[in-house]
Enzyme design. Structure first.
Site, mmCIF file in Angstrom:
data_model
loop_
_atom_site.group_PDB
_atom_site.id
_atom_site.type_symbol
_atom_site.label_atom_id
_atom_site.label_comp_id
_atom_site.label_asym_id
_atom_site.label_seq_id
_atom_site.Cartn_x
_atom_site.Cartn_y
_atom_site.Cartn_z
ATOM 1 N N SER A 35 -0.594 -3.209 1.708
ATOM 2 C CA SER A 35 0.745 -3.772 1.851
ATOM 3 C C SER A 35 1.292 -3.340 3.202
ATOM 4 O O SER A 35 0.786 -2.375 3.808
ATOM 5 C CB SER A 35 1.648 -3.244 0.721
ATOM 6 O OG SER A 35 3.012 -3.492 0.984
ATOM 7 N N TYR A 93 5.077 3.563 -4.840
ATOM 8 C CA TYR A 93 4.356 2.429 -4.264
ATOM 9 C C TYR A 93 3.904 2.750 -2.843
ATOM 10 O O TYR A 93 2.744 2.527 -2.467
ATOM 11 C CB TYR A 93 5.256 1.198 -4.286
ATOM 12 C CG TYR A 93 4.575 -0.104 -3.939
ATOM 13 C CD1 TYR A 93 3.994 -0.880 -4.927
ATOM 14 C CD2 TYR A 93 4.516 -0.553 -2.632
ATOM 15 C CE1 TYR A 93 3.368 -2.085 -4.616
ATOM 16 C CE2 TYR A 93 3.903 -1.756 -2.299
ATOM 17 C CZ TYR A 93 3.322 -2.513 -3.301
ATOM 18 O OH TYR A 93 2.706 -3.697 -2.976
#
Length: 277
Positions: A159, A172
């Site tokens: 990401s 995350y």
């Protein structure tokens, strides 16, 4: 970036093949005879990767905890084997699922939005299990066979948050930064054995996971959801639109292709210019 797989607007050579591959047609995709394992495969990026890899000639094992989503995927496309598996609950099974894989796409993910001081420890652990420990176990399971055959492709769906941080996403961000490190370590260990390991780092992708994030962020900041998209999610992106799952899948398939054999240990941002800052 080039690809040997036709896009949906190309002239149709076989309507049946188009139907089975979600709108793509394989010409000489370079992955004939290869077996791919894709996690988080029932929807979003994972589903798009399954479609694209099958179109490129691979046999795909689709892994997800969503049994209904996997069943729907198997009905839509030939060449897909499904495995219902909760990565957070059975890491041994995750490792076994990748034992014969030529390609591993670590895609499964989840999100919890909360300040660090109130972040539930159980959720922090669960995110790291699914998005860091499970990829490690899948890669661990796949590497011996890849080394024996002298060929393998590992693509980790990281990401922009594997390259940058954002508030309220400690688990995350930690998991994705860890995944980046794992991917590079595997690249260094496996380069002389015919295996490549890379990350694809999208910005916000139009998936159910992101739709839930929008709602969470709206509640956290006390603003309408449309403002979350323009003022929070895409605030640092030069390109003011979300990334589409098919765009991520195209990058994944390219990294598995013969044309990408010299690419390893890298991270490919698909972030609309976010990391240009």
């Amino acid at each position: 970036m080039t690809s040997d797989v036709a896009f949906p607007d190309d002239a149709a050579e076989s309507a049946g093949l188009r139907a089975r591959t979600g709108g793509f047609e394989a010409r000489t995709g370079g992955l004939d005879g290869r077996t791919a394992v894709v996690t988080g495969a029932a929807g979003g990026i994972g589903r798009a990767c399954v479609l694209r890899l099958v179109a490129a000639g691979a046999k795909v094992r689709a892994v997800d905890r969503d049994a209904e989503g996997l069943a729907a995927l198997a009905r839509e496309i030939d060449g897909v084997e499904t495995a219902v598996l909760d990565l957070a609950a059975d890491l041994d099974a995750a490792e076994r699922a990748a034992a014969d894989a030529d390609i591993v796409v670590n895609n499964a993910g989840l999100q919890v939005v909360s300040p660090v001081e109130s972040f539930p420890p159980a959720d922090f652990s669960r995110l790291l299990t699914v998005m860091l420990e499970a990829p490690f176990r899948l890669v661990r399971g796949a590497l011996p066979g890849m080394y024996e055959r002298g060929w393998g492709r590992i693509v980790n769906i990281s990401s922009v948050h594997g390259l940058r941080a954002s508030p309220y996403k400690s688990a995350y961000v930690a998991a994705k930064h860890g995944l980046e490190g794992l991917s590079k370590t595997v690249a260094l260990e496996s380069a002389e054995k015919g295996v490549t390991s890379n990350c694809v780092c999208p910005g916000y992708v139009r998936t159910p996971l992101v739709e839930r994030q929008i709602a969470d962020q709206a509640a956290l900041h006390g603003v309408p959801e449309e403002r979350v998209v323009s003022e929070v999610l895409l605030a640092d992106s030069a390109l003011k639109r979300m990334v589409e799952p098919a765009e991520v899948a195209a990058a994944v398939t390219y990294l598995c292709s013969p044309q990408a054999a010299a690419i390893t240990g890298t991270s490919l941002p698909l972030d609309g210019g976010w990391t240009a800052h």
